[in-house]
Design a protein around this motif. Structure first.
Motif, PDB file in Angstrom:
ATOM      1  N   ARG A  12       0.831  -1.210   0.000  1.00 49.41           N
ATOM      2  CA  ARG A  12       0.000   0.000   0.000  1.00 49.41           C
ATOM      3  C   ARG A  12       0.864   1.258   0.000  1.00 49.41           C
ATOM      4  O   ARG A  12       0.542   2.250  -0.666  1.00 49.41           O
ATOM      5  N   THR A  13       1.959   1.205   0.761  1.00 54.02           N
ATOM      6  CA  THR A  13       2.873   2.355   0.794  1.00 54.02           C
ATOM      7  C   THR A  13       3.499   2.592  -0.576  1.00 54.02           C
ATOM      8  O   THR A  13       3.653   3.738  -1.010  1.00 54.02           O
ATOM      9  N   MET A  14       3.863   1.510  -1.264  1.00 54.95           N
ATOM     10  CA  MET A  14       4.438   1.630  -2.608  1.00 54.95           C
ATOM     11  C   MET A  14       3.450   2.314  -3.557  1.00 54.95           C
ATOM     12  O   MET A  14       3.840   3.137  -4.393  1.00 54.95           O
ATOM     13  N   GLU A  15       2.169   1.992  -3.417  1.00 55.10           N
ATOM     14  CA  GLU A  15       1.150   2.593  -4.277  1.00 55.10           C
ATOM     15  C   GLU A  15       0.992   4.090  -4.005  1.00 55.10           C
ATOM     16  O   GLU A  15       0.987   4.909  -4.918  1.00 55.10           O
ATOM     17  N   ILE A  16       0.891   4.434  -2.730  1.00 56.06           N
ATOM     18  CA  ILE A  16       0.568   5.806  -2.344  1.00 56.06           C
ATOM     19  C   ILE A  16       1.704   6.770  -2.689  1.00 56.06           C
ATOM     20  O   ILE A  16       1.460   7.896  -3.150  1.00 56.06           O
ATOM     21  N   TYR A  17       2.958   6.326  -2.478  1.00 49.11           N
ATOM     22  CA  TYR A  17       4.087   7.249  -2.630  1.00 49.11           C
ATOM     23  C   TYR A  17       4.921   6.968  -3.879  1.00 49.11           C
ATOM     24  O   TYR A  17       6.110   7.255  -3.938  1.00 49.11           O
ATOM     25  N   SER A  18       4.272   6.422  -4.893  1.00 50.66           N
ATOM     26  CA  SER A  18       5.009   6.052  -6.111  1.00 50.66           C
ATOM     27  C   SER A  18       5.594   7.250  -6.851  1.00 50.66           C
ATOM     28  O   SER A  18       6.544   7.107  -7.611  1.00 50.66           O
ATOM     29  N   ASN A  19       5.040   8.453  -6.634  1.00 50.06           N
ATOM     30  CA  ASN A  19       5.546   9.628  -7.347  1.00 50.06           C
ATOM     31  C   ASN A  19       6.883  10.125  -6.801  1.00 50.06           C
ATOM     32  O   ASN A  19       7.661  10.748  -7.524  1.00 50.06           O
ATOM     33  N   SER A  20       7.158   9.835  -5.530  1.00 52.38           N
ATOM     34  CA  SER A  20       8.354  10.407  -4.907  1.00 52.38           C
ATOM     35  C   SER A  20       9.371   9.375  -4.428  1.00 52.38           C
ATOM     36  O   SER A  20      10.519   9.723  -4.154  1.00 52.38           O
ATOM     37  N   THR A  21       8.970   8.111  -4.315  1.00 52.19           N
ATOM     38  CA  THR A  21       9.819   7.111  -3.663  1.00 52.19           C
ATOM     39  C   THR A  21       9.873   5.826  -4.477  1.00 52.19           C
ATOM     40  O   THR A  21       8.860   5.379  -5.012  1.00 52.19           O
ATOM     41  N   ARG A  22      11.081   5.249  -4.552  1.00 53.57           N
ATOM     42  CA  ARG A  22      11.267   3.942  -5.185  1.00 53.57           C
ATOM     43  C   ARG A  22      11.770   2.953  -4.133  1.00 53.57           C
ATOM     44  O   ARG A  22      12.508   3.320  -3.219  1.00 53.57           O
ATOM     45  N   PHE A  23      11.386   1.708  -4.313  1.00 53.19           N
ATOM     46  CA  PHE A  23      11.752   0.657  -3.360  1.00 53.19           C
ATOM     47  C   PHE A  23      12.695  -0.336  -4.028  1.00 53.19           C
ATOM     48  O   PHE A  23      12.476  -0.730  -5.187  1.00 53.19           O
ATOM     49  N   ALA A  24      13.711  -0.749  -3.291  1.00 55.25           N
ATOM     50  CA  ALA A  24      14.637  -1.787  -3.753  1.00 55.25           C
ATOM     51  C   ALA A  24      14.675  -2.866  -2.677  1.00 55.25           C
ATOM     52  O   ALA A  24      15.098  -2.618  -1.545  1.00 55.25           O
TER      53      ALA A  24
END
Length: 333
Positions: free
Chosen positions: A135-147
């Motif tokens: 859910r966090t990946m969805e909400i903050y996709s404009n500013s944050t990338r996950f590895a």
């Protein structure tokens, strides 16, 4: 971990070599050329997707993520990267607090760049934490990338997998590890003989982190890297003893093979240590292919029983008898 950065050698005297020679650039990473090429393209274009780095330990996953983050973010690295080890921080509260707070944080970055959250050992996260992470990946996709770095990508839930590009890492080749060890022994002025480095490569089994740790431990303990010292430090059954055992089974000499096995068992090596080394040597032993497949099959069954807890000398002796029998069966018309 793939190691490089030899130019750093000589500065940080008290760092473990595995950190001292960690690459800071993607181009310096050893092995897994396809994965490295993909990351170089991402670093050049700057459009980083969410990523899952999957593969065995010590093959360069975490190092690659850190190098990519350094190349993408440059001087903004410290404020724009959050590193977490999911095996320690794997609960849902960590996702809701640490990760969410960092994702909300405002950081000024060049156009096309994003904050990066690195989750090491992500396959150890609980299912609830992974759902919250999705859910966090969805909400903050404009500013944050996950590895996400993990050993087994299938342990990551499918909704996360579908939002990530998967970069797969394999074990490093013996030549790749040897080349890096040669650079390190030159930089550290390590006294060695070639057979000593070959022993380090053997004990590492495709794991660069293990190779550097074993090299440093051997040099620290004995000031000289040879076969005998390496196997003393690493406490693995000597490959020559195992090879001799394989040779005796191929000759049908069960008594000599058993004598060698009992010697290793009496030295204190566990059945798991012995069977693991035996499997690795059988794979590369010079024998007929059909016979090698028979040996691998029998060793695999024995390994399975030992993993289930039946690790007695009798179990190992039974394996030797089956190997001798497989040789006889293979010779039958």
């Amino acid at each position: 971990m793939a190691a490089s950065g030899i130019s750093q050698g000589g500065k940080d005297y008290h760092l473990p070599w595995v950190e001292k020679y960690r690459p800071s650039k993607i181009a310096d990473i050893v092995g897994n050329q396809d994965a490295v090429t993909r990351l170089q393209v991402i670093a050049r274009d700057g459009n980083m997707p969410n990523l899952i780095f999957s593969g065995p330990p010590g093959t360069g996953k975490t190092t690659s993520i850190l190098a990519l983050a350094h190349e993408l973010l440059g001087p903004n690295y410290k404020e724009a990267v959050l590193e977490l080890n999911a095996s320690d921080d794997r609960g849902i509260d960590v996702v809701r607090n640490k990760i969410k707070m960092f994702a909300q944080k405002k950081v000024t970055l060049p156009p096309g760049r994003h904050k990066i959250i690195l989750l090491d050992e992500a396959d150890s996260m609980t299912s609830g934490a992974q759902q919250a992470l999705r859910r966090t990946m969805e909400i903050y996709s404009n500013s944050t990338r996950f590895a996400l770095a993990c050993n087994i990508s299938s342990k990551i839930i499918e909704p996360i997998q579908s939002r990530c590009a998967i970069v797969r890492f394999g074990r490093l080749s013996e030549q790749d590890i040897l080349n890096r060890l040669l650079d390190v022994v030159e930089a550290e002025k390590v006294a060695y003989i070639p057979e000593g480095l070959e022993a380090v490569v053997f004990t590492a089994d495709g794991d660069m982190r293990q190779a550097l740790n074993n090299l440093q431990a051997t040099f620290s303990g004995f000031q000289f890297v040879n076969q005998e010292n390496v196997f003393k430090v690493c406490d693995q059954p000597h490959p020559l003893l195992i090879s001799s055992m394989i040779r005796h089974t191929l000759e049908g000499n069960i008594d000599e093979a058993y004598r060698g096995m009992k010697h290793l068992f009496d030295m204190g090596y566990s059945a798991s240590d012995i069977i693991t080394t035996l499997f690795r040597l059988v794979k590369n032993y010079d024998m007929a292919e059909y016979l090698k497949l028979e040996f691998i099959r029998e060793v695999g069954f024995a390994h399975m029983r030992i993993a289930d807890g039946v690790g007695s000398l009798l179990q190992l002796a039974g394996l030797l008898a089956k190997l001798c029998k497989a040789r006889t069966r293979a010779k039958a018309p």
